[in-house]
Design an enzyme around this catalytic site. Structure first.
Site, PDB file in Angstrom:
ATOM      1  CG  ASN A  82       1.806 -36.516  17.691  1.00 44.45           C
ATOM      2  OD1 ASN A  82       2.950 -36.219  17.362  1.00 44.45           O
ATOM      3  ND2 ASN A  82       1.152 -35.866  18.631  1.00 44.45           N
ATOM      4  CB  VAL A  83       1.948 -42.384  14.002  1.00 40.31           C
ATOM      5  CG1 VAL A  83       2.557 -41.653  12.812  1.00 40.31           C
ATOM      6  CG2 VAL A  83       3.041 -42.812  14.975  1.00 40.31           C
ATOM      7  CG  HIS A  99       3.771 -37.443   9.651  1.00 41.91           C
ATOM      8  ND1 HIS A  99       4.453 -36.672  10.575  1.00 41.91           N
ATOM      9  CD2 HIS A  99       3.788 -36.733   8.491  1.00 41.91           C
ATOM     10  CE1 HIS A  99       4.876 -35.562   9.994  1.00 41.91           C
ATOM     11  NE2 HIS A  99       4.488 -35.578   8.727  1.00 41.91           N
TER      12      HIS A  99
END
Length: 229
Positions: A82-83, A99
């Site tokens: 998750n960002v 990511h």
């Protein structure tokens, strides 16, 4: 442990792969690939501006909070696809973002150079075409897009290979190289998968599948972890 979109979905963050997710609104090649950036950086910039604004409206959920609380008794490192920043906001202290991070921007010419990576404040969520990084190039989201290398994967492999307990929560295990981390979990480690749906499992390693959502699954996981107390 490895976390994916499913843990953040309970906080209200749209996923890409669910039927009502972001895939329905955008083509992945347009907003999540390096080719999309070269083709239309203005669209990409607007897309990630929207995602940042969404973060202001969501909060960590019970699953995030339980993960953070486990640090009281365990040496916990969260490897996340998750960002968002929900793990940080919940209190987790060791996080590897495979990511990238939505609240950071960087150089479009040298995106992984730490000298050009910058955290945005809450009053800087609207990045514009024309905004420059320290090297003079257009700033871009500090996100690892399809078509780009994943700089943190080697660190994630090392951490995974040292695990005594490995938790996989809220990930489809369809995105590589993250899904390949399961191959590096030690054979003697206890593996737990939290997901309400069947998940393709290609590692050949035995695991316990808790078929619940992230928050309810984390509550059940605590029973496994503290069963001898």
């Amino acid at each position: 442990m490895l976390t994916g979109a499913g843990i953040s979905a309970e906080s209200g963050i749209s996923t890409f792969r669910d039927s009502d997710g972001l895939w329905e609104q955008y083509k992945v090649e347009d907003v999540a690939s390096i080719e999309g950036w070269y083709k239309n950086p203005a669209l990409m910039t607007r897309f990630y501006n929207e995602r940042r604004k969404q973060l202001l409206d969501v909060k960590p959920n019970e699953a995030h909070r339980i993960l953070a609380e486990l640090e009281k008794d365990f040496d916990v490192t969260v490897i996340t696809q998750n960002v968002d920043n929900l793990h940080e906001r919940a209190g987790s202290s060791k996080i590897v973002h495979l990511h990238g991070e939505l609240m950071k921007v960087t150089s479009s010419l040298d995106p992984n150079n730490p000298n050009f990576i910058r955290m945005l404040g809450e009053d800087e969520l609207e990045v514009q075409i024309g905004d420059k990084a320290a090297d003079g190039s257009q700033v871009r989201p500090f996100i690892v897009w399809f078509g780009e290398a994943v700089p943190e994967i080697e660190r994630a492999v090392i951490l995974t290979s040292q695990a005594d307990i490995y938790l996989v929560i809220g990930t489809s295990l369809n995105v590589y190289p993250a899904a390949g981390l399961l191959n590096y979990v030690p054979d003697e480690a206890d593996i737990y998968l939290i997901d309400p749906k069947p998940v393709p499992w290609n590692s050949g390693k035995r695991f316990t599948h808790i078929m619940k959502g992230a928050s309810e699954g984390m509550k059940e996981l605590k029973q496994y972890l503290y069963k001898d107390e």
